[in-house]
Write an enzyme that holds these catalytic residues in place. Structure first.
Site, PDB file in Angstrom:
ATOM      1  N   ALA A 188      34.782 -32.660  10.911  1.00 35.79           N
ATOM      2  CA  ALA A 188      34.709 -32.833  12.363  1.00 35.79           C
ATOM      3  C   ALA A 188      33.838 -34.028  12.714  1.00 35.79           C
ATOM      4  O   ALA A 188      32.748 -34.192  12.184  1.00 35.79           O
ATOM      5  CB  ALA A 188      34.142 -31.566  13.005  1.00 35.79           C
ATOM      6  N   HIS A 225      28.305 -29.981   7.018  1.00 33.59           N
ATOM      7  CA  HIS A 225      27.664 -28.681   7.212  1.00 33.59           C
ATOM      8  C   HIS A 225      27.886 -27.713   6.055  1.00 33.59           C
ATOM      9  O   HIS A 225      29.000 -27.559   5.563  1.00 33.59           O
ATOM     10  CB  HIS A 225      28.176 -28.036   8.504  1.00 33.59           C
ATOM     11  CG  HIS A 225      27.489 -28.530   9.726  1.00 33.59           C
ATOM     12  ND1 HIS A 225      27.981 -29.553  10.497  1.00 33.59           N
ATOM     13  CD2 HIS A 225      26.313 -28.154  10.307  1.00 33.59           C
ATOM     14  CE1 HIS A 225      27.159 -29.783  11.509  1.00 33.59           C
ATOM     15  NE2 HIS A 225      26.138 -28.955  11.414  1.00 33.59           N
ATOM     16  N   GLY A 233      32.924 -30.164  -2.986  1.00 39.75           N
ATOM     17  CA  GLY A 233      31.537 -30.608  -3.096  1.00 39.75           C
ATOM     18  C   GLY A 233      31.311 -31.562  -4.244  1.00 39.75           C
ATOM     19  O   GLY A 233      31.404 -31.174  -5.413  1.00 39.75           O
ATOM     20  N   THR A 256      34.057 -36.548   1.467  1.00 41.04           N
ATOM     21  CA  THR A 256      33.300 -37.802   1.487  1.00 41.04           C
ATOM     22  C   THR A 256      34.117 -38.994   1.002  1.00 41.04           C
ATOM     23  O   THR A 256      33.983 -40.101   1.538  1.00 41.04           O
ATOM     24  CB  THR A 256      32.021 -37.652   0.639  1.00 41.04           C
ATOM     25  OG1 THR A 256      31.211 -36.599   1.187  1.00 41.04           O
ATOM     26  CG2 THR A 256      31.213 -38.937   0.622  1.00 41.04           C
TER      27      THR A 256
END
EC number: 1.13.12.16
Length: 374
Positions: free
Chosen positions: A24, A197, A239, A262
């Site tokens: 987001a 987050h 992750g 990312t």
């Protein structure tokens, strides 16, 4: 655990076990559509839209147009956080005073009188006949996923009855067990390295085990085997995943897929700032985890301002998520408008962001690099 990859590919009609993380504030419809067109699953962040049916429908229609297909191979991601607690007006007031001082030090006028609730929670939707639930059942995206916790059981069952697969982010074994007991279709195992987050069901859990992605996947797969779970939900690793080697290392656990965020941020189809992009191209700082930005732990590239904000903000002094995000986003915007530059901004990224720049801003080329040996 038996390999889940082929079942995943068949279920979602995709060529690669790749999901683009929702992200987001940084992701776009163009990014999601490109990943889907290339054979993965694009994701659309819907955290601010759970009460805005028209906006949800428009987003998905625009996605269809960009993909050139109405199969809706897409993940719509919502937030299922607990609403801010009542009785914390004094904490909120002190937070505003803190920001008044920050603004003063920056030489910017401060006029905020209250903290606004930027994001509603899907958790507040308990009726399967709620307009948003009815709309999603009609739109039929392949996946509806949740971050920060589980939605109401009746809502899960209603969406699943329309052949929508329900995913949730988990960060430890206990959360996985809750997801399994709730008969979810997929779980995103979010390791400590992940940017943005942290998806804990319990906000800012002081007992967070901080399991890295590889350890979390190993823990969950071992549990599935030891508990003799014959039909587990799809297991998705997330992750710190930044190249084909890190993808293959995780897929060796026989999990269904990986979710990457990312690695897409330097793409021209993401909306990061020029300063954020430079950090990818010439990384100099580590990342840090802090709750002081939004009220929930998130991982960002470290800056002097963010370190100071974190160190001066004990958990008990921080208003509940997402209230602090209102003050932070206002500061970042006001600073830019006042010519102060990006020094008061956050730069969300995973801990391996320094390995994520692929010498290209093309989403297609990034995708090709990631799947070249899969």
């Amino acid at each position: 655990m038996r390999s889940q990859i082929q079942s995943f590919l068949k279920t979602f009609e995709v060529r690669y076990p790749i999901i683009q993380a929702p992200m987001a504030g940084a992701s776009t419809l163009e990014l999601a559509a490109t990943v889907t067109r290339l054979g993965g699953i694009g994701s659309i962040p819907m955290g601010s839209l759970s009460e805005k049916c028209d906006a949800i429908e428009t987003q998905l229609e625009n996605f269809d147009e960009l993909v050139g297909d109405s199969g809706r191979i897409v993940n719509l991601n919502f937030f299922a956080h607990k609403e801010p607690r009542s009785g914390r007006a004094d904490v909120n007031e002190e937070w505003l005073k803190k920001y008044d001082k920050i603004y003063g030090k920056a030489g910017i006028e401060f006029d905020k009188k209250e903290l606004k609730l930027l994001y509603p929670s899907f958790r507040s939707i308990v009726d399967p006949q709620h307009p948003t639930v009815r709309l999603l059942k009609n739109l039929k995206p392949k996946i509806v996923s949740f971050h920060f916790g589980l939605p109401h059981e009746a809502v899960i069952e209603s969406l699943q009855a329309s052949d929508i697969k329900i995913f949730v982010t988990v960060t430890n074994l206990q959360e996985f067990q809750q997801a399994y007991e709730s008969k979810l279709d997929g779980v995103v195992l979010q390791g400590w390295e992940a940017g943005g987050h942290r998806g804990n069901f319990k906000a800012n859990d002081v007992e967070d085990g901080q399991l890295k992605t590889l350890d979390l996947v190993s823990t969950i797969v071992d549990y599935i085997d030891s508990a003799s779970i014959s039909n587990p939900p799809f297991i998705i690793a997330a992750g710190g995943i930044h190249d084909d080697e890190s993808i293959k290392e995780l897929l060796q656990f026989n999990i269904a897929a990986v979710q990457l965020g990312t690695v897409w941020l330097p793409s021209s189809q993401a909306t990061i700032s020029p300063e954020h992009l430079k950090m990818f191209q010439s990384p100099k700082s580590d990342t840090m985890m802090t709750a002081a930005i939004s009220g929930r732990n998130l991982r960002t590239i470290s800056t002097p301002f963010l370190r100071d904000l974190h160190q001066s903000s004990p958990l008990a002094s921080i208003p509940d998520y997402p209230l602090p995000y209102d003050s932070f986003k206002s500061l970042a915007n006001d600073a830019k408008q006042s010519g102060k530059g990006p020094q008061y901004s956050a730069f969300l990224a995973g801990s391996n962001y320094h390995k994520s720049w692929k010498d290209t801003r093309s989403t297609e080329e990034i995708f090709s690099i990631l799947v070249q040996d899969l």
